[in-house]
Write a protein that holds these residues in place. Structure first.
Motif, PDB file in Angstrom:
ATOM      1  N   TYR A 101       0.331  -0.904  -0.211  1.00 42.79           N
ATOM      2  CA  TYR A 101       0.016   0.311   0.002  1.00 42.79           C
ATOM      3  C   TYR A 101       1.035   1.427  -0.125  1.00 42.79           C
ATOM      4  O   TYR A 101       1.831   1.292   1.191  1.00 42.79           O
ATOM      5  N   LYS A 106       1.732  -3.719   3.845  1.00 39.66           N
ATOM      6  CA  LYS A 106       0.603  -4.607   5.068  1.00 39.66           C
ATOM      7  C   LYS A 106       0.068  -5.767   4.583  1.00 39.66           C
ATOM      8  O   LYS A 106       0.502  -6.742   3.543  1.00 39.66           O
ATOM      9  N   VAL A 127      -8.988  -1.054  -1.461  1.00 42.70           N
ATOM     10  CA  VAL A 127      -8.129  -0.137   0.058  1.00 42.70           C
ATOM     11  C   VAL A 127      -8.786   1.552  -0.018  1.00 42.70           C
ATOM     12  O   VAL A 127      -8.170   1.992  -0.624  1.00 42.70           O
ATOM     13  N   GLU A 130      -5.857   3.240   3.813  1.00 41.68           N
ATOM     14  CA  GLU A 130      -4.960   2.496   4.937  1.00 41.68           C
ATOM     15  C   GLU A 130      -5.404   1.478   5.755  1.00 41.68           C
ATOM     16  O   GLU A 130      -5.066   0.688   5.447  1.00 41.68           O
ATOM     17  N   VAL A 133      -9.622  -2.705   4.307  1.00 39.61           N
ATOM     18  CA  VAL A 133      -8.969  -3.349   3.463  1.00 39.61           C
ATOM     19  C   VAL A 133     -10.317  -4.664   2.920  1.00 39.61           C
ATOM     20  O   VAL A 133     -10.933  -5.185   3.555  1.00 39.61           O
ATOM     21  N   ILE A 153      -6.088  -2.585  -5.639  1.00 43.97           N
ATOM     22  CA  ILE A 153      -4.576  -3.647  -5.884  1.00 43.97           C
ATOM     23  C   ILE A 153      -4.648  -4.904  -6.106  1.00 43.97           C
ATOM     24  O   ILE A 153      -5.776  -4.978  -5.529  1.00 43.97           O
TER      25      ILE A 153
END
Length: 177
Positions: A101, A106, A127, A130, A133, A153
């Motif tokens: 990230y 992470k 995401v 932060e 998720v 992601i």
């Protein structure tokens, strides 16, 4: 309290009520004239230039507001897609899945099936913040990426370089690092 000079003159008969009212009116007019600052007379060209400048500023402000409104709408749509298509994570999941990230690494805990699908790219991570998720299917990930690409992601299929001496050695998907 002392009587004003004007009232004293009226009692003595030296001034009439009409004269007193006339003096009050003149006094009021003079206060108005001195209290308002004089504006210099602007020429037609200066007035036109000022109007054009104001028009340009207003157009720029409207454009900025429209961009901000579109940004908020795209964010709301992406959030709605995440809520609609989110694949729930098992709270008892024991497999740690690592992802990047920004410049940080992470991790989240997923099931074996989810870990395999994430590593193959058949599932993606959304995401929005932060610490938030969400696991989403690829079609939802595409919809979210169309609105907010920085939220997605997804494992990328790495292309094998022809000159790579280690091309025959594939990295296993279950490799933990």
């Amino acid at each position: 309290m002392a009587i004003s000079l004007q009232d004293q003159l009226l009692k003595a008969g030296l001034a009439s009520k009409k004269q007193a009212n006339k003096v009050k009116a003149e006094k009021r007019k003079s206060k108005k004239q001195t209290s308002t600052p004089e504006t210099p007379a602007l020429t037609q060209a200066e007035l036109q230039a000022a109007r054009e400048a104001k028009k340009l500023r207003d157009q720029q402000l409207n454009l900025d507001r429209e961009v901000e409104r579109a940004k908020r709408a795209a964010e709301a749509e992406a959030t709605q897609i995440i809520q609609q298509f989110e694949i729930k994570r098992n709270p008892d999941a024991e497999i740690r899945y690592n992802y990047t990230y920004g410049s940080k690494i992470k991790s989240i805990y997923v099931t074996q099936e989810q870990q395999t699908m994430l590593s193959k790219g058949t599932l993606a991570l959304a995401v929005p913040e932060e610490d938030n998720v969400f696991i989403v299917p690829p079609d939802a990930a595409e919809k979210i990426a169309a609105r907010k690409p920085e939220w997605i992601i997804q494992a990328k299929k790495e292309e094998v370089d022809e000159d790579d001496p280690y091309a025959a050695y594939q990295i296993p998907d279950d490799l933990m690092w």
